[in-house]
Design an enzyme around this catalytic site. Structure first.
Site, PDB file in Angstrom:
ATOM      1  N   SER A 217       0.831  -1.201   0.000  1.00 44.40           N
ATOM      2  CA  SER A 217       0.000   0.000   0.000  1.00 44.40           C
ATOM      3  C   SER A 217       0.874   1.264   0.000  1.00 44.40           C
ATOM      4  O   SER A 217       1.705   1.434  -0.897  1.00 44.40           O
ATOM      5  CB  SER A 217      -0.953  -0.041   1.206  1.00 44.40           C
ATOM      6  OG  SER A 217      -1.941   0.957   1.108  1.00 44.40           O
TER       7      SER A 217
ATOM      8  N   TRP B 276       0.205   2.294  -3.297  1.00 43.53           N
ATOM      9  CA  TRP B 276      -0.633   3.495  -3.266  1.00 43.53           C
ATOM     10  C   TRP B 276       0.271   4.718  -3.324  1.00 43.53           C
ATOM     11  O   TRP B 276       1.141   4.900  -2.488  1.00 43.53           O
ATOM     12  CB  TRP B 276      -1.475   3.537  -1.990  1.00 43.53           C
ATOM     13  CG  TRP B 276      -2.677   4.429  -2.055  1.00 43.53           C
ATOM     14  CD1 TRP B 276      -3.968   4.032  -2.226  1.00 43.53           C
ATOM     15  CD2 TRP B 276      -2.704   5.862  -1.956  1.00 43.53           C
ATOM     16  NE1 TRP B 276      -4.809   5.127  -2.245  1.00 43.53           N
ATOM     17  CE2 TRP B 276      -4.056   6.270  -2.069  1.00 43.53           C
ATOM     18  CE3 TRP B 276      -1.723   6.841  -1.785  1.00 43.53           C
ATOM     19  CZ2 TRP B 276      -4.445   7.605  -2.023  1.00 43.53           C
ATOM     20  CZ3 TRP B 276      -2.102   8.168  -1.738  1.00 43.53           C
ATOM     21  CH2 TRP B 276      -3.457   8.539  -1.853  1.00 43.53           C
TER      22      TRP B 276
ATOM     23  N   ASP C  54      -9.431  -5.111  -5.203  1.00 44.14           N
ATOM     24  CA  ASP C  54      -8.914  -4.091  -4.293  1.00 44.14           C
ATOM     25  C   ASP C  54      -9.653  -2.772  -4.534  1.00 44.14           C
ATOM     26  O   ASP C  54      -9.531  -2.167  -5.594  1.00 44.14           O
ATOM     27  CB  ASP C  54      -7.409  -3.909  -4.524  1.00 44.14           C
ATOM     28  CG  ASP C  54      -6.755  -3.021  -3.474  1.00 44.14           C
ATOM     29  OD1 ASP C  54      -7.482  -2.282  -2.773  1.00 44.14           O
ATOM     30  OD2 ASP C  54      -5.517  -3.066  -3.358  1.00 44.14           O
TER      31      ASP C  54
ATOM     32  N   HIS D  39      -7.309  -5.637  -0.911  1.00 41.71           N
ATOM     33  CA  HIS D  39      -6.184  -4.873  -0.377  1.00 41.71           C
ATOM     34  C   HIS D  39      -5.481  -5.609   0.767  1.00 41.71           C
ATOM     35  O   HIS D  39      -4.263  -5.493   0.922  1.00 41.71           O
ATOM     36  CB  HIS D  39      -6.656  -3.497   0.089  1.00 41.71           C
ATOM     37  CG  HIS D  39      -5.562  -2.483   0.191  1.00 41.71           C
ATOM     38  ND1 HIS D  39      -4.828  -2.060  -0.897  1.00 41.71           N
ATOM     39  CD2 HIS D  39      -5.053  -1.802   1.263  1.00 41.71           C
ATOM     40  CE1 HIS D  39      -3.928  -1.165  -0.526  1.00 41.71           C
ATOM     41  NE2 HIS D  39      -4.043  -0.993   0.789  1.00 41.71           N
TER      42      HIS D  39
END
Length: 299
Positions: free
Chosen positions: A170, A195, A216, A248
């Site tokens: 992430s 991310w 996700d 996720h």
């Protein structure tokens, strides 16, 4: 000088020239051929991989050492994993960062798993749960610095300081790309459900793999992993896998397919171990993988 003496000298001269020619011929025939020692990869660790071995724990038993936030300046502490074996030389190093709101336990499975395959690793915590991706990139580098300079002696004596890598989940996955952009000497980066608001990674030359989940909703692959993969230069060795059923949180627990990709990527580029290329090129197939992209072959 007598005729017999002249004949003896001529024969000796002919034999001498023939001997030299034989030496030159032998040297020419073998010139450029590697010796067995030179041809072998000095960084190979462990037996040849199998489909089962790369998807689970490797052949090395491991120990661990905890790092407090106070002892690890620049990051939030964590847990170091290292192979107990000292007979095969030093090992490459991988720092792993968790996602937003998570601590090192959420990615400890990956750090420990990589250690069983012959790496010194750290599952790190971040200074704050809301640290952004660039901050996590800096903390990944701080964790690598701690391992190579300040870790306990039994850890440092197992480390090859020239073979360092980063990984993360992430925001930690985004941090891995920021670390790779800041430190081109890294050997590999591996990002799970990364991310980051940045999609242009034209400055990254470190071999980088990304893996995302088809289910996700936090970091949808169409908004994050795919643009990030496409934002890496074509000259950079890269790969992207979309796991059909993954969400996720899939990447916060041990998953054979994720392990296969992570172990193979780090082995291939940190250790230069081409025995693992077959798990990356042409890459995974089947109903568990929606798509796989790469710029194989990796040379």
């Amino acid at each position: 000088m007598t005729t017999s003496r002249i004949r003896i000298l001529l024969i000796a001269a002919i034999l001498s020239v023939t001997s030299v020619a034989g030496v030159v011929s032998t040297a020419s025939a073998t010139e450029g051929l590697p010796t067995t020692a030179a041809a072998a990869n000095p960084y190979e660790r462990g037996p040849a991989p199998t489909a089962d071995s790369v998807g689970g724990n490797g052949p090395f038993s491991v120990s661990y050492s905890d790092v407090s936030a106070e002892d690890g300046p620049g990051f939030g502490g964590g847990r170091i994993f290292y192979p107990r074996d000292t007979s095969q030389g030093t090992f490459g190093v991988v720092a792993v960062s968790p996602g937003g709101g998570s601590v090192q336990a959420s990615i400890g499975w990956l750090a420990r798993g990589l250690a069983t395959h012959g790496f010194v690793t750290i599952a790190m915590s971040n200074i704050a749960n809301d640290d952004n991706a660039p901050e996590r990139g800096r903390q990944l580098q701080a964790a690598l610095d701690h391992l190579t300079r300040q870790a306990p002696a039994e850890v440092r004596r197992r480390i090859d300081t020239n073979r360092l890598a980063v990984a993360g989940h992430s925001l930690g996955g985004g941090g891995a790309l920021f670390a790779a952009r800041s430190n081109p000497s890294l050997k590999a980066a591996f990002a799970m459900a990364p991310w980051s608001v940045v999609s242009n990674w034209s400055g990254v030359g470190v071999p980088t793999a990304l893996v995302g989940g088809g289910k996700d909703k936090t970091a949808p692959v169409d908004n994050f992993s795919i643009p990030m993969y496409e934002g890496l230069p074509d000259s950079t060795r890269k790969a992207f896998a979309e796991l059909t059923e993954a969400d996720h949180l899939t990447f916060t627990r041990s998953t054979p397919l994720v392990s296969t990709l992570a172990v193979s990527w780090v082995k291939r580029f940190v250790d230069g171990d081409t025995r693992y290329t077959r798990f990356l090129c042409p890459g995974p197939k089947g109903d568990k993988v929606t798509q796989y992209r790469s710029n194989c072959p990796f040379g």
